[in-house]
Design an enzyme around this catalytic site. Structure first.
Site, mmCIF file in Angstrom:
data_model
loop_
_atom_site.group_PDB
_atom_site.id
_atom_site.type_symbol
_atom_site.label_atom_id
_atom_site.label_comp_id
_atom_site.label_asym_id
_atom_site.label_seq_id
_atom_site.Cartn_x
_atom_site.Cartn_y
_atom_site.Cartn_z
ATOM 1 C CG HIS A 75 -2.097 -0.892 1.089
ATOM 2 N ND1 HIS A 75 -3.255 -0.730 1.816
ATOM 3 C CD2 HIS A 75 -2.314 -1.954 0.286
ATOM 4 C CE1 HIS A 75 -4.135 -1.660 1.470
ATOM 5 N NE2 HIS A 75 -3.565 -2.422 0.554
ATOM 6 C CE1 TYR A 204 -5.543 3.553 11.046
ATOM 7 C CE2 TYR A 204 -4.920 4.038 8.785
ATOM 8 C CZ TYR A 204 -4.730 3.324 9.957
ATOM 9 O OH TYR A 204 -3.723 2.388 10.031
ATOM 10 N N PRO A 296 -3.807 0.455 18.903
ATOM 11 C CG PRO A 296 -5.800 -0.630 18.380
ATOM 12 C CD PRO A 296 -5.062 0.007 19.509
ATOM 13 C CE LYS A 300 4.076 3.242 13.075
ATOM 14 N NZ LYS A 300 4.467 2.778 11.741
ATOM 15 C CE1 TYR A 388 -0.952 4.099 9.142
ATOM 16 C CE2 TYR A 388 0.150 3.186 7.209
ATOM 17 C CZ TYR A 388 -0.905 3.178 8.111
ATOM 18 O OH TYR A 388 -1.906 2.252 7.979
#
Ligand code: APR
Ligand code: PHB
Length: 393
Positions: A75, A204, A296, A300, A388
């Site tokens: 991704h 998200y 979560p 990570k 990220y």
């Protein structure tokens, strides 16, 4: 009592213990794993599924990357959704070409278990009442019961890879360890289903009814999450109620795309930030969830476990190869420097995206303003993307 001998005794056959075992074996270091549960139980735990490039590289190094490369999804971005709009964070453009690999932790664990079995390495499952001795001196050992028989393992080092509720951290004298903890006032209700993901990338979402995450395991298997009060039980959530609530929190266009189906698994996980310091006590090392937990948001957990395992593998390899203590001495500080940065990122991303009950009105306004800033500022997006995809080891 039967006595066994190994160089490194690993407590816990989760991803941390299995990864370490594989890497030590490749370095010619003998190891034995003791695990409280059986293998099926370990594989039944559903957890996040986003791997940083460095985690992918470590799994390759451990010789277990083939299926991940064949079936995992690369991704190059993800989306943030709020107030009815989706905004893409272009990870690749913001980090000079980096991406993440979407591949479930269950699959990582399965690949590691198979590789361990294929290499003929020993894992003692269903070991009860594990206790650790002598790690503050030169002769550490563990005792436990296996099928009613008492066993002692003598070793050079103990790797405590036994998760948040394990025996390793609990074996350290109280005054020698300090812990830092924050418990969030909500949980994540997760649902796994054999339905195509609603979008080709993760979404998200912040919404007045609560956070949502649209994730996936493959092109045909989806993983969705809803923020729920900690007082809720899985039994309160029929599949129909879950899908209805998810649709209400998504923007109309995304909601219209949602394909629903029966759940394969549903569970509620609490959210916690936790760090124990230091991570070494003489010949006992803590690694992974035994030493730290992140909420979560940002996925990570497994990636931090991988960096601990990397530092520990390096430290023990140096010790056996060169008789050097440098890696052992620096293990805790090296791990913790990276852990605290990921703790900060996970806490920040969690705070930004969730509804906090009784939050002062100004805090909600500030979070909204931060999201607006984020989607309008390449500098802010670069900070987010850099974290990220994962900070360097
Ligand atoms: N004796 C033996 N084994 C034990 C004991 C004990 N007393 N206590 C716990 N264990 C085992 C558990 O049964 C489990 O299989 O240790 C293992 C720990 O595995 P995990 O909890 O998965 O922890 P870790 O391997 O560090 O994995 C970290 O898991 O929670 C996620 O986000 C986290 O992805 C990260 C990953
Ligand atoms: C998941 O797919 O389970 C997942 C993905 C991303 C996260 C957390 C969980 O940030």
């Amino acid at each position: 009592m039967e006595t066994l001998r190994t160089q490194v005794l690993i407590v816990g056959a989760g991803p941390s213990g299995l990864m370490l075992g594989q890497l030590l074996h490749k370095a010619g270091i003998d190891n034995l794993i003791v695990e409280r549960q059986n293998g099926d139980y370990v594989l039944g735990r559903i957890r996040a599924g986003v791997l940083e490039q460095t985690t992918v590289d470590l799994l390759d190094e451990a010789g277990v990357g083939a299926r991940m490369h064949a079936e995992g999804l690369l991704h190059g971005g993800f989306e943030l959704a709020f107030e009815g709009q989706r905004h893409r964070i272009d990870l690749q453009a913001l980090t000079a070409g980096k991406a993440v690999m979407v591949y479930g932790q269950t699959e990582v664990t399965r690949d590691l278990m198979e590789a361990r079995a294929a290499a003929g390495l020993q894992t003692l499952y269903e070991a009860n009442d594990v206790s650790l001795q002598g790690f503050d001196g030169d002769t550490p050992s563990a005792r436990f019961k296996l099928a009613g028989k008492e066993i002692e393992v003598r070793c050079d080092f103990i790797a405590g890879c036994d998760g948040y509720h394990g025996v390793s951290r609990a074996s350290v004298p109280e005054g020698a360890i300090q812990s830092f903890e924050k418990v969030y006032p909500f949980g994540w209700l997760g649902l796994l289903s054999d339905t195509p993901p609603v979008s080709h990338e993760l979404i998200y979402g912040r919404h007045e009814r609560g956070f949502t995450l649209c994730s996936m395991r493959s092109q045909t298997r989806s993983r969705y999450y809803l923020q729920v009060p900690l007082t809720d039980h899985v039994g309160d959530w029929s599949d129909a109620r879950f899908w209805d609530e998810l649709r209400r929190r998504l923007d109309p266009e995304t909601a219209a795309q949602l394909v629903t189906g029966p759940s394969l698994e549903k569970s509620i996980a609490p959210l916690r930030s936790f760090v124990a310091e230091p991570m070494r006590f003489g010949r006992l090392f803590l690694a992974g969830d035994a030493a730290h937990i992140v909420p979560p948001t940002g996925a990570k957990g497994l990636n931090l476990a991988a960096s601990d395992v990397y530092y520990l593998w390096q430290a023990l390899s140096e010790h056996y190869r060169e008789r050097s203590r440098a890696g052992i001495e620096h293990y805790s500080a090296r791990c913790l420097s990276r852990i605290w940065k990921a703790e900060r990122f996970s806490w920040w991303f969690t705070s930004l995206m969730h509804n906090f009950n009784n939050e002062p009105a100004i805090d909600a306004k500030l979070h909204r303003s931060e999201l607006e800033y984020l989607i309008s500022s390449p500098a802010a997006q670069t900070v987010m993307a850099e974290n990220y995809v994962g900070l360097p080891w």
